[in-house]
Structures are given as structure tokens and as C-alpha cells.
Write an enzyme that holds these catalytic residues in place. Structure first.
Site, short mmCIF file in Angstrom:
data_model
loop_
_atom_site.label_atom_id
_atom_site.label_comp_id
_atom_site.label_asym_id
_atom_site.label_seq_id
_atom_site.Cartn_x
_atom_site.Cartn_y
_atom_site.Cartn_z
N ALA A 48 45.19 -7.73 110.14
CA ALA A 48 43.91 -8.30 110.81
C ALA A 48 43.44 -7.13 111.94
O ALA A 48 42.84 -7.29 112.80
CB ALA A 48 44.28 -9.51 111.73
N HIS A 51 40.22 -1.03 111.23
CA HIS A 51 40.56 0.43 111.23
C HIS A 51 39.33 1.25 111.71
O HIS A 51 38.29 0.92 111.26
CB HIS A 51 41.18 0.80 109.93
N SER A 340 44.51 -1.73 101.30
CA SER A 340 44.97 -1.89 102.78
C SER A 340 43.99 -1.53 103.80
O SER A 340 44.47 -1.72 104.86
CB SER A 340 46.21 -0.85 102.87
N CYS A 405 49.44 -27.22 120.93
CA CYS A 405 49.93 -25.91 121.08
C CYS A 405 48.71 -25.03 121.35
O CYS A 405 48.67 -24.12 122.28
CB CYS A 405 50.70 -25.25 119.75
C1 LIG Z 1 50.17 -6.85 103.94
C2 LIG Z 1 48.69 -6.32 104.04
C3 LIG Z 1 48.10 -5.74 105.26
C4 LIG Z 1 46.62 -5.35 105.44
N1 LIG Z 1 46.17 -5.11 106.63
C5 LIG Z 1 44.86 -4.98 106.75
C6 LIG Z 1 44.35 -4.33 107.94
O1 LIG Z 1 45.11 -4.48 108.99
N2 LIG Z 1 43.02 -4.10 107.92
C7 LIG Z 1 42.22 -4.01 106.89
O2 LIG Z 1 41.14 -3.70 106.99
N3 LIG Z 1 42.81 -4.55 105.77
C8 LIG Z 1 43.90 -4.66 105.56
N4 LIG Z 1 44.78 -5.46 104.31
C9 LIG Z 1 43.60 -5.35 103.39
C10 LIG Z 1 42.77 -6.17 103.00
O3 LIG Z 1 43.63 -7.44 103.42
C11 LIG Z 1 42.40 -6.34 101.52
O4 LIG Z 1 41.87 -5.24 101.06
C12 LIG Z 1 40.98 -7.20 101.39
O5 LIG Z 1 41.34 -8.76 102.15
C13 LIG Z 1 40.90 -7.49 100.20
O6 LIG Z 1 39.66 -8.41 99.86
P1 LIG Z 1 39.05 -9.01 98.60
O7 LIG Z 1 38.11 -9.82 99.00
O8 LIG Z 1 38.74 -7.65 97.89
O9 LIG Z 1 40.37 -9.56 97.99
P2 LIG Z 1 40.95 -11.14 98.08
O10 LIG Z 1 40.99 -11.49 99.59
O11 LIG Z 1 42.11 -11.13 97.50
O12 LIG Z 1 39.94 -12.12 97.29
C14 LIG Z 1 39.78 -12.21 95.98
C15 LIG Z 1 39.37 -13.31 95.49
O13 LIG Z 1 39.26 -13.43 94.38
C16 LIG Z 1 39.36 -14.67 93.81
N5 LIG Z 1 39.61 -14.63 92.31
C17 LIG Z 1 40.53 -13.88 91.68
N6 LIG Z 1 40.56 -14.20 90.31
C18 LIG Z 1 39.49 -15.11 90.10
C19 LIG Z 1 38.92 -15.72 89.01
N7 LIG Z 1 39.33 -15.57 87.72
N8 LIG Z 1 37.97 -16.62 89.34
C20 LIG Z 1 37.59 -16.90 90.43
N9 LIG Z 1 38.04 -16.37 91.56
C21 LIG Z 1 38.90 -15.45 91.36
C22 LIG Z 1 40.80 -15.03 94.63
O14 LIG Z 1 41.08 -16.34 94.51
C23 LIG Z 1 40.46 -14.51 95.85
O15 LIG Z 1 40.02 -15.61 96.51
C24 LIG Z 1 46.03 -5.81 104.40
C25 LIG Z 1 46.50 -6.18 102.98
C26 LIG Z 1 47.84 -6.74 102.95
C27 LIG Z 1 48.25 -7.39 101.81
#
Ligand SMILES: Cc1cc2nc3c(=O)[nH]c(=O)nc-3n(C[C@H](O)[C@H](O)[C@H](O)COP(=O)(O)OP(=O)(O)OC[C@H]3O[C@@H](n4cnc5c(N)ncnc54)[C@H](O)[C@@H]3O)c2cc1C
Length: 479
Positions: A48, A51, A340, A405
């Protein structure tokens, strides 16, 4: 058959930020997600942190997006009413070897155009963070590193996109893409076929599977697990800044920082896996957090942990954040390696993808009536006594505290259930309001939230889900 100009696959931070950006244009936009709620996978289990990009690899798309995104959060958080705070980060060098690395980190920040990173002496750092390891030799201060509510960020982007005309198809898994010549004609989903002029793959961990459906197999995703502790708000040893270790090649390392709601967050690990559904926390992982974070904050009290969780970074092989378009699949944008820093970068990524679509030929006249502000659910415990009384007069359910809480009222829960993107599960309520995120972790309010969901959705309590379909929490009556 459903038809749309743009189909976005995935309602995480990336998909919802792209949806909001595209809702500024005269376009039909649809977002399909396999989950029951918006919020993504990685997007709801991360550190959260917003950056600055000080430590990104200079010249990469990831660095460009993060550096561009960071300054956008002041206005965005105000417009969309998302809790956000510029607490700043410190990077203390505990050993002489780490101290010697500081100039190269500052130089890298400079290359990334993050010019406001400053050296601090050991004395200055200990004044800023009295719980820091007293052996600290000096370090860096990165003032614009910030904290946010990651759940509300994504919900707010989605709600605002929806208010501006975007449709969200939840519990809708994309199972195939229909290719006709050099274009994708549409998608096969569990809710039926969708015809689309443009398709965006924002599927996070599963983006390689969607890419495969589009005939692209040039990379694969392996999850990189990150485990965390959340400490009670009253823990004996706190920090006010994001306290970061000196980063390594593999990871930004294990940190300690306040959350936007006043808990302490400690972690994460970085463990490469092959299993995309392994969200377990492990003794080994948690122990490694303790060992590493104690080097920074020796008195950290992990006995004050109220919960542990884990997130999976969608790590790309070969590495790197990509926004790809193709000559042989002309109406398809493939996002991968959003790993990340993807939470931060999402809002800049939204703009980048919108421009990419225009570059590949999408006609997108600008809207003149885009609504840029969104109203959040009133946060009862943050209101003045006067405003609380007024709210209770209008709606007596605001006078009934359900989560003790976090002081969350029935009025807030009922509103979350009836928002345009409704909270239809216990976790969806929890992510929007924090009911169940406090010290008792839902021990007291959990059954009451289930009752309210059942009543408002007009379903039996046995059909209330924890999150996705079938994740029932109540089997039946015992007496
Ligand atoms: C441990 C950890 C720490 C992190 N810390 C940070 C931080 O401090 N700051 C920062 O900026 N980033 C951080 N990140 C990175 C950040 O969380 C991710 O890069 C970002 O959330 C990715 O978002 P997204 O929407 O690309 O992917 P996701 O949030 O994974 O969303 C992808 C979506 O696609 C959907 N999907 C997948 N396949 C299908 C399908 N076939 N059909 C329909 N829907 C589908 C899934 O259900 C999901 O809802 C961190 C990540 C982790 C794991």
C-alpha cells in the site's frame, strides 16, 4: 450478445485505472473480472505504498510510469475521497557496507528524476524515528513516498469509471478470445460471448493465460509471494515513516511502515513460486520478516500481530513491465510484468494505455461531461459530534455501531451494499469500510455483517459468501 468498443480483462488497479481514463472519452467500455468484486488480486494484498520511483531501473517503462504517477495522487485522492498520506520514507544504512551504497542509490534516484532525495545523518534519522536501530550510520530521506488505502483506491477508480458510463461484469471469467484474421473479434466468457473492437489484457497473475488465448506465448508469469504482519494500532513500538532497507537486486526488502488507518505493516518476503493460488503464510516466511526487520527496528513487537497475509506479485519471465501491441493482432493491448510498483503506476498506466489505443487507431472523441469527483461513504467515526448527530437523525442506522474495533456503523454497511458497484460479500464490505479489519478480525462483527448482507440482499444467511461464489460461511442452524 454483449457488444463494446473496449473490453478490459481484469478489475484490479490496472484495469480500473484504465477504465476510468477511457471513461473520459466517448466510448463504450466494459470490464470483465472473474472475481465477485472489483479490487483485483495483487491489488488487494500489497504494501500500500505510493512509490516515487527513486529505485526503479532508470529508462524503463516501469520507472517512467511510477515517476509520472506519484504526483497525481494529491489531486486524485481528493477528487475520489481516498485516504492518502505523504508520510515519507527513510532508508537507514545500518552497516558500513550499506552506508557506502547510499551515493549510488541517490544517483539512481537522480537518474529517475526523483530529485528530492536527501542525505540524513544518524542523529537526524534517530530524531525522525526514535525506534530506529541506534547503530544507524546515516541514510536517505525520500519525502514523497506515501501510503494509501489500496482497497479504496481501486473501488474509487471503478465507481468513478462506472459513474462515467463504464460497465463492470463481475464473476465473469474470460475463457477464450475469438480471433478473426488479424483482429480479436471478441471474448468467450462464463457470462456469454462479448464482441469488442479493442481488447486489453489486464489480468495480472493470469495475463500469460490471456496472452496465450491471443496467440502470444513470448513470456510466462511466476508468482513472487510476499508475506506480511499487521500489528495492532496500540503496539508498543511504532514508526511514523516508511522504514525501508537498502534494496537488493531481487526485492525492495522487508520494511516497516504505518498503514493509512494507523496499524503497523511489517514485511514482505519475496519467494518465487509456480503455484498461482498459494496464498498461505508460513512459519519460515514470517520468521525471516522478524529477523530482517529487527535489524532496522530492533524493538518491533510482532506479538502485537492481529493478522498475517500474503500477496502474489505477477512476476514476468523474461522480466520487465510491458505494454505490448502487435502487427498480427491489431486491436489487442497486452500488459505484463506489472509487479511490485503496479499500484502506484496504475493511474499513469491508465493514461499510457489510452494513448496506446489511440496510437493503434482507436477513434476516441473527448467527453465534455466527465465527472471527475466521487463521494465516499461517510466515515462516521471521523465526523464531528455535530455531524454524527445530524447523520443519525437522517438515518438512525448510523447510530448503530456494528464493528466495535473500527467503529463502523450499520448505516455505512447498508450504503456499501447498495452502492452502484455493490459490496455483496463479507470481504467486499470489509475492504470498503474496514468492518472486520480491527483487533478482533471480525470475531464480533462477522456474524452481524452476515445478517445485514442477508437482509439487504434478501437471501438466507447460508448463501452469504466470504468472497467468491460458493465461499459460504454459515452451514446451517445449530440450535
Ligand atoms: C507483496 C506485494 C507488495 C506490493 N507492494 C506494492 C506497493 O507497496 N506499491 C505498489 O505500487 N505496488 C505494490 N505491489 C504491486 C501491486 O500490488 C501490483 O503490481 C498491482 O496491484 C497489479 O494490479 P493489476 O490490476 O495489474 O493486477 P491484479 O490486482 O492481480 O488484478 C488482475 C485481475 O484480473 C482478473 N483476471 C485474471 N484472469 C482473468 C480472466 N481469465 N477473466 C477475467 N478476469 C481475470 C483477476 O481476477 C484480477 O482481479 C505489491 C505487490 C505484492 C504482491
Amino acid at each position: 450478445m454483449l457488444k463494446t468498443d473496449v473490453l478490459i480483462i481484469g478489475a484490479g488497479a490496472s484495469g480500473c485505472a484504465i477504465a476510468r481514463e477511457l471513461s473520459k472519452y466517448q466510448l463504450d467500455v466494459m470490464v470483465a473480472d472473474k472475481n465477485e468484486d472489483v479490487g483485483g488480486d495483487a491489488s488487494k494484498s500489497n504494501s500500500a505504498i505510493i512509490h516515487t520511483g527513486y529505485d526503479a531501473s532508470p529508462g524503463t517503462l516501469e520507472s517512467q510510469l511510477v515517476v509520472a504517477a506519484n504526483p497525481m495522487y494529491d489531486k486524485l485522492s481528493e477528487d475520489l475521497e481516498i485516504p492518502f498520506e505523504r508520510v515519507g520514507a527513510i532508508l537507514p544504512a545500518i552497516t558500513d557496507e550499506q552506508f557506502e551504497k547510499l551515493p549510488s542509490i541517490k544517483e539512481k534516484a537522480f537518474k529517475n528524476r526523483v530529485y528530492d532525495v536527501e542525505y540524513k545523518t544518524a542523529e537526524q534519522l534517530l530524531k525522525m524515528e526514535p525506534n530506529l536501530n541506534p547503530e544507524v550510520k546515516g541514510g536517505l530521506y525520500i519525502p514523497r513516498e506515501s501510503i494509501i488505502d489500496p482497497f479504496l483506491l481501486v473501488v474509487a477508480l471503478a465507481e468513478n469509471a462506472q459513474e462515467n458510463g463504464v460497465s463492470f461484469l463481475l464473476s465473469t471469467k474470460v475463457t477464450g478470445l475469438k480471433i478473426e484474421g488479424d483482429r480479436i473479434a471478441g471474448a468467450e466468457t462464463t457470462a456469454g460471448p462479448i464482441e469488442a473492437k479493442y481488447v486489453i489484457n489486464a489480468a495480472g497473475l493470469y495475463c500469460d493465460e490471456i496472452a496465450h488465448m491471443a496467440g502470444k506465448d513470448d513470456y510466462y508469469v511466476n508468482p513472487r509471494k510476499g508475506q506480511f504482519y499487521i500489528l495492532d494500532k496500540n503496539t508498543s513500538c511504532k514508526v511514523e515513516h516508511i522504514v525501508l532497507p537498502i534494496p537488493t537486486k531481487l526485492t525492495k526488502g522487508k520494511l516497516m511502515c504505518p498503514t493509512i488507518h494507523g496499524n503497523m505493516l511489517v514485511g514482505p518476503t519475496a519467494e518465487d513460486l509456480t503455484d498461482k493460488v498459494d496464498k498461505s503464510t508460513t512459519r519460515e516466511g514470517l520468521d525471516s520478516i522478524e529477523t530482517d526487520v529487527r535489524k532496522l527496528i530492533p524493538k518491533v513487537n510482532l506479538r502485537d500481530s492481529i493478522t498475517q497475509y500474503c500477496g502474489l506479485r505477477p512476476n514476468r519471465n523474461p522480466e520487465g513491465l510491458h505494454v505490448d501491441t502487435y502487427d498480427d493482432v491489431k486491436n489487442y493491448v497486452n500488459l505484463s510484468g506489472i509487479r511490485s510498483t503496479g499500484l502506484t503506476g496504475s493511474v499513469a498506466l491508465g493514461k499510457y494505455v489510452a494513448q496506446t489505443l489511440i496510437d493503434i487507431g482507436m477513434k476516441a472523441p473527448f467527453k465534455t461531461n466527465f465527472i471527475e469527483k466521487r463521494k465516499n461513504i461517510p466515515c462516521f467515526h471521523k465526523l464531528s459530534r455535530n455531524d454524527q448527530n445530524l447523520l443519525i437523525k437522517q438515518n438512525p442506522l448510523y447510530g448503530k455501531v456494528i464493528c466495535r474495533c473500527e467503529t463502523i456503523t450499520e448505516g455505512e454497511i447498508v450504503e456499501a451494499i447498495h452502492r452502484p458497484i455493490p459490496a455483496r460479500s463479507v470481504d467486499a464490505v470489509k475492504r470498503r469500510l474496514r468492518a472486520g479489519m480491527g483487533r478482533c478480525q471480525g470475531g464480533f462483527c462477522g456474524p452481524r455483517v452476515i445478517d445485514i448482507l442477508a437482509r439487504e440482499l434478501n437471501i438466507p444467511v447460508t448463501e452469504v459468501n466470504k468472497n467468491n461464489k460458493g465461499s459460504y460461511m454459515i452451514a446451517g442452524k445449530v440450535r
